[in-house]
Design a protein around this motif. Structure first.
Motif, PDB file in Angstrom:
ATOM      1  N   LEU A  71      62.257  -8.882  39.773  1.00  0.00           N
ATOM      2  CA  LEU A  71      61.874  -7.489  39.541  1.00  0.00           C
ATOM      3  C   LEU A  71      63.022  -6.522  39.802  1.00  0.00           C
ATOM      4  N   SER A  72      63.866  -6.854  40.764  1.00  0.00           N
ATOM      5  CA  SER A  72      64.991  -5.979  41.091  1.00  0.00           C
ATOM      6  C   SER A  72      66.245  -6.333  40.310  1.00  0.00           C
ATOM      7  N   ASP A  73      66.117  -7.342  39.439  1.00  0.00           N
ATOM      8  CA  ASP A  73      67.250  -7.790  38.637  1.00  0.00           C
ATOM      9  C   ASP A  73      68.399  -8.250  39.529  1.00  0.00           C
ATOM     10  N   GLY A  74      68.047  -8.850  40.670  1.00  0.00           N
ATOM     11  CA  GLY A  74      69.053  -9.290  41.625  1.00  0.00           C
ATOM     12  C   GLY A  74      69.364 -10.768  41.490  1.00  0.00           C
ATOM     13  N   PRO A  75      70.405 -11.238  42.174  1.00  0.00           N
ATOM     14  CA  PRO A  75      70.796 -12.649  42.095  1.00  0.00           C
ATOM     15  C   PRO A  75      69.905 -13.509  42.979  1.00  0.00           C
ATOM     16  N   PRO A  76      69.830 -14.786  42.727  1.00  0.00           N
ATOM     17  CA  PRO A  76      69.078 -15.691  43.596  1.00  0.00           C
ATOM     18  C   PRO A  76      69.706 -15.743  44.995  1.00  0.00           C
ATOM     19  N   ARG A  77      68.888 -16.096  45.966  1.00  0.00           N
ATOM     20  CA  ARG A  77      69.371 -16.211  47.337  1.00  0.00           C
ATOM     21  C   ARG A  77      70.452 -17.293  47.441  1.00  0.00           C
ATOM     22  N   GLY A  78      71.530 -16.971  48.113  1.00  0.00           N
ATOM     23  CA  GLY A  78      72.564 -17.960  48.402  1.00  0.00           C
ATOM     24  C   GLY A  78      73.774 -17.904  47.506  1.00  0.00           C
ATOM     25  N   VAL A  79      73.704 -17.176  46.368  1.00  0.00           N
ATOM     26  CA  VAL A  79      74.862 -17.160  45.468  1.00  0.00           C
ATOM     27  C   VAL A  79      76.039 -16.431  46.096  1.00  0.00           C
ATOM     28  N   GLU A  80      75.756 -15.588  47.096  1.00  0.00           N
ATOM     29  CA  GLU A  80      76.845 -14.859  47.747  1.00  0.00           C
ATOM     30  C   GLU A  80      77.809 -15.790  48.480  1.00  0.00           C
ATOM     31  N   ASP A  81      77.392 -17.035  48.711  1.00  0.00           N
ATOM     32  CA  ASP A  81      78.271 -18.004  49.381  1.00  0.00           C
ATOM     33  C   ASP A  81      79.215 -18.707  48.416  1.00  0.00           C
ATOM     34  N   PHE A  82      79.125 -18.384  47.113  1.00  0.00           N
ATOM     35  CA  PHE A  82      79.931 -19.090  46.118  1.00  0.00           C
ATOM     36  C   PHE A  82      80.671 -18.115  45.206  1.00  0.00           C
ATOM     37  N   VAL A  83      81.202 -17.068  45.776  1.00  0.00           N
ATOM     38  CA  VAL A  83      81.939 -16.070  45.004  1.00  0.00           C
ATOM     39  C   VAL A  83      83.251 -16.671  44.514  1.00  0.00           C
ATOM     40  N   PRO A  84      83.602 -16.507  43.218  1.00  0.00           N
ATOM     41  CA  PRO A  84      84.886 -17.000  42.724  1.00  0.00           C
ATOM     42  C   PRO A  84      86.052 -16.417  43.519  1.00  0.00           C
ATOM     43  N   GLY A  85      86.963 -17.292  43.884  1.00  0.00           N
ATOM     44  CA  GLY A  85      88.116 -16.875  44.674  1.00  0.00           C
ATOM     45  C   GLY A  85      87.920 -17.056  46.157  1.00  0.00           C
ATOM     46  N   ARG A  86      86.646 -17.228  46.596  1.00  0.00           N
ATOM     47  CA  ARG A  86      86.375 -17.456  48.017  1.00  0.00           C
ATOM     48  C   ARG A  86      85.809 -18.850  48.269  1.00  0.00           C
ATOM     49  N   ALA A  87      84.908 -19.306  47.429  1.00  0.00           N
ATOM     50  CA  ALA A  87      84.343 -20.644  47.597  1.00  0.00           C
ATOM     51  C   ALA A  87      84.461 -21.474  46.325  1.00  0.00           C
ATOM     52  N   THR A  88      84.585 -20.811  45.198  1.00  0.00           N
ATOM     53  CA  THR A  88      84.796 -21.488  43.915  1.00  0.00           C
ATOM     54  C   THR A  88      86.047 -20.919  43.259  1.00  0.00           C
ATOM     55  N   ALA A  89      86.518 -21.606  42.196  1.00  0.00           N
ATOM     56  CA  ALA A  89      87.714 -21.149  41.467  1.00  0.00           C
ATOM     57  C   ALA A  89      88.888 -20.949  42.412  1.00  0.00           C
ATOM     58  N   LEU A  90      89.202 -22.002  43.172  1.00  0.00           N
ATOM     59  CA  LEU A  90      90.205 -21.890  44.226  1.00  0.00           C
ATOM     60  C   LEU A  90      91.571 -22.470  43.862  1.00  0.00           C
ATOM     61  N   THR A  91      91.723 -23.084  42.712  1.00  0.00           N
ATOM     62  CA  THR A  91      93.021 -23.633  42.341  1.00  0.00           C
ATOM     63  C   THR A  91      94.036 -22.493  42.238  1.00  0.00           C
ATOM     64  N   PRO A  92      95.173 -22.605  42.930  1.00  0.00           N
ATOM     65  CA  PRO A  92      96.138 -21.493  42.953  1.00  0.00           C
ATOM     66  C   PRO A  92      96.736 -21.221  41.568  1.00  0.00           C
ATOM     67  N   GLY A  93      96.907 -19.956  41.262  1.00  0.00           N
ATOM     68  CA  GLY A  93      97.509 -19.566  39.996  1.00  0.00           C
ATOM     69  C   GLY A  93      97.610 -18.061  39.904  1.00  0.00           C
ATOM     70  N   LYS A  94      98.044 -17.567  38.748  1.00  0.00           N
ATOM     71  CA  LYS A  94      98.186 -16.132  38.537  1.00  0.00           C
ATOM     72  C   LYS A  94      97.734 -15.779  37.124  1.00  0.00           C
ATOM     73  N   VAL A  95      97.213 -14.580  36.980  1.00  0.00           N
ATOM     74  CA  VAL A  95      96.918 -14.038  35.660  1.00  0.00           C
ATOM     75  C   VAL A  95      98.246 -13.602  35.057  1.00  0.00           C
ATOM     76  N   VAL A  96      98.618 -14.213  33.930  1.00  0.00           N
ATOM     77  CA  VAL A  96      99.922 -13.924  33.326  1.00  0.00           C
ATOM     78  C   VAL A  96      99.804 -13.167  32.008  1.00  0.00           C
ATOM     79  N   PHE A  97      98.570 -12.918  31.577  1.00  0.00           N
ATOM     80  CA  PHE A  97      98.363 -12.161  30.340  1.00  0.00           C
ATOM     81  C   PHE A  97      96.968 -11.572  30.374  1.00  0.00           C
ATOM     82  N   ARG A  98      96.843 -10.358  29.839  1.00  0.00           N
ATOM     83  CA  ARG A  98      95.525  -9.733  29.762  1.00  0.00           C
ATOM     84  C   ARG A  98      95.470  -8.868  28.516  1.00  0.00           C
ATOM     85  N   ASN A  99      94.337  -8.944  27.799  1.00  0.00           N
ATOM     86  CA  ASN A  99      94.049  -7.975  26.754  1.00  0.00           C
ATOM     87  C   ASN A  99      92.643  -7.439  26.985  1.00  0.00           C
TER      88      ASN A  99
END
Length: 579
Positions: free
Chosen positions: A181-209
């Motif tokens: 009803l509040s259009d919110g995320p399921p409980r617990g997804v806050e523990d898997f934010v990209p860059g903190r718990a997922t998507a951790l392989t080191p790298g850099k953004v080298v291009f953007r459009n």
């Protein structure tokens, strides 16, 4: 300035259609009505079908009565066995009466309705499939496993815990209802934010459009293969399913094997992007990414890989580049990606003119389709596992399913621009223009037989989104030597199949065979019979194949600051964090 889509809905129709969309959860009522009307009218005019159903009903009734009489006196042969993927009645508690009798009655009824909805002469194949599917969904609602009084496991748990499981289940339901009803995320997804718990392989953004960020990952070996790997994920998902967690990351694995990896990360579009189309996604998401990789690794050709619809888009780009002397690609890998949509599996149930027009009306309000609306279609396709098993586990048993990286990623939905979504549904799914040679991109005809590069094609056996036999058809459409892999698992788990790590499946297996140009069997089942299964993950086989189509090992390329106006941003970038 983009030309408005020719399929834009009439503004006068929108209020009613938007109300219907909310009530029907995005499924076209007209599409369902047409399917049932087609079935009903032809069934009504078929006395022979009615007679067969009457006879079948009588046989099933007598068989169930006989089973009900003998089941109380010990072992009794079942009237009907559940389908192979139906685990609802597997626990031993369901083997004892009266619950075994209830389960057998339900399965016999399911079987009878399947007979009723299929085989009626004159009904179109699509309408038959839609009506049969909708009837299965309706019946699944009334499974005895879904109710306290008729589920022996729930009754035992209620007795053991004095009803606390039902109280906890009610709390779980209230929590989920509030999130919806509040259009919110399921409980617990806050523990898997990209860059903190997922998507951790080191790298850099080298291009953007305006549509993508391109991530270059840091090398993990002293020397790397000369040809870099560019991965194009689907734009209906966040890219980090391929860089999930340490040990379960395909990116991490490729880097550890000496590959220089680049990843496309799609921007989450908004209302202002309603007129972005397939050509925009091709140019901004594939062609410009290839050019950026070539600038980052000068002189090297690119191993391009695409996952799901990202693979479809990559195949279109590879076809446009095919035959050129200066082709920047060294190979093409398609991971659970279709190029022929004639048999798209159960997802095709949601693709007809009525349904697409209905979705176009839904998208007209904001200029995009919310990814959660698309997720609803995927849940319907696999409702036994994704809907009803959750009802029993969390709302009746009172348990709480722990949040995992994969579940959190699945809840991290993206939006789809209205024009692009309409174009790919109509041109790919509805009309199958790409496979049948009618697809045009950037003003040019796209022919898959222009692809003459080495190809590695991966499909998964239990894929509801990209059925493996549909994926297999690309082998007959291209002029390439192709290595085909068929992995166990489904659309996501079959691709995220690490050889080690938390998600490693000890039962994982795959089949692998290489074919020269035009030498693969035309029949996918003939290929299946001729190809032996191997234990383990397909990842090492792909890495070895990439290495075999690469040059010598060289010093790793530098992570160059290709972005205008400043230094590169650390992976996973900024686009992946957009909500």
């Amino acid at each position: 300035m983009p030309v408005p889509s020719p399929h834009s809905p009439d503004p006068l129709d929108l209020p009613l259609k938007l109300w219907l969309a909310r009530v029907a959860h995005g499924v076209s009522p007209s599409s369902l009505a047409l399917a049932y009307a087609d079935w009903f009218n032809h069934a009504l005019a078929s006395p022979s079908h009615q007679a067969r159903l009457s006879a079948s009903a009588l046989r099933k009734w007598l068989a169930w009565l006989a089973y009900a009489r003998h089941a109380w006196h010990g072992d009794c042969p079942l009237c009907v066995a559940p389908a192979g993927n139906d685990k609802r009645f597997d626990p031993p508690e369901w083997g004892r009466p009266p619950f075994s009798i209830l389960a057998q009655g339900f399965l016999l009824q399911e079987q009878w309705w399947q007979e009723a909805m299929t085989g009626v002469q004159g009904v179109s194949a699509h309408h038959q499939d839609v009506a049969a599917f909708a009837t299965r969904q309706w019946l699944d609602m009334w499974s005895p496993s879904n109710f306290v009084a008729s589920n022996p496991q729930v009754l035992a748990e209620t007795w053991r815990r004095g009803g606390m499981n039902l109280a906890e289940g009610a709390a779980n339901w209230a929590r989920d209802a509030m999130a919806v009803l509040s259009d919110g995320p399921p409980r617990g997804v806050e523990d898997f934010v990209p860059g903190r718990a997922t998507a951790l392989t080191p790298g850099k953004v080298v291009f953007r459009n305006s549509l993508v960020e391109l991530i270059q990952y840091e090398p993990a070996t002293p020397k790397v293969w000369a040809e870099p790997v560019l991965v194009v994920p689907s734009w209906i998902m966040k890219f980090y399913i391929l860089d999930l967690t340490p040990g379960d990351s395909l990116v991490e694995y490729l880097v550890s094997q000496g590959h220089t990896v680049f990843m496309v990360s799609w921007r989450n579009p908004g209302s202002a992007d309603r007129e972005l189309g397939m050509d925009d996604y091709l140019q901004l998401g594939v062609m410009e990414a290839i050019a950026a990789v070539r600038r980052a690794v000068p002189g090297a050709r690119v191993h391009a890989a695409g996952y799901c619809l990202g693979g479809t888009l990559l195949a279109i780009g590879a076809a446009l580049l095919g035959g050129r002397r200066d082709n920047p690609l060294a190979s093409v890998s398609l991971l659970a990606a279709q190029t022929d949509f004639h048999e798209p599996g159960e997802l095709g149930l949601f693709i007809d003119e009525s349904q697409i027009a209905f979705l176009e009306s839904v998208m007209a309000e904001h200029g995009y389709l919310d990814g959660r609306q698309m997720a609803g279609a995927f849940q319907l396709i696999n409702s036994k596992d994704l809907v009803w098993s959750k009802l029993v586990h969390e709302y009746l048993m009172g348990a709480q399913s722990p949040m995992t990286a994969m579940r959190a990623w699945n809840a991290d939905a993206t939006r789809l621009p209205a024009r692009m979504h309409s174009e790919y549904l109509r041109r790919l799914y509805l009309h199958n223009d790409l496979a049948e040679g009618r697809y045009t991109a950037q003003g040019q005809a796209v022919r898959l037989d222009a692809i003459d590069l080495p190809m590695f094609v991966v499909a998964t056996q239990r894929d509801h989104v990209s059925p493996w036999r549909s994926v297999y058809k690309v082998l007959g459409a291209v002029r390439s030597p192709v290595t085909m892999a068929l992995a166990s698992g489904g659309h996501n788990v079959g691709i995220v199949s690490p050889p080690g790590g938390p998600m490693a499946d000890p039962q994982a297996s795959f089949r692998l065979a290489s074919h020269g140009v035009g030498q693969a069997p035309a029949d996918p089942d003939a290929w299946l019979r001729a190809t032996a299964a191997r234990r383990g993950s397909w990842w090492p086989a792909w890495s070895k194949w990439l290495a075999g189509h690469s040059g010598a090992r060289v010093k790793p390329p530098a992570l160059r600051p290709l972005l205008d106006g400043g230094a590169p941003v650390a992976a996973p970038g900024t686009y992946v964090l957009q909500k």
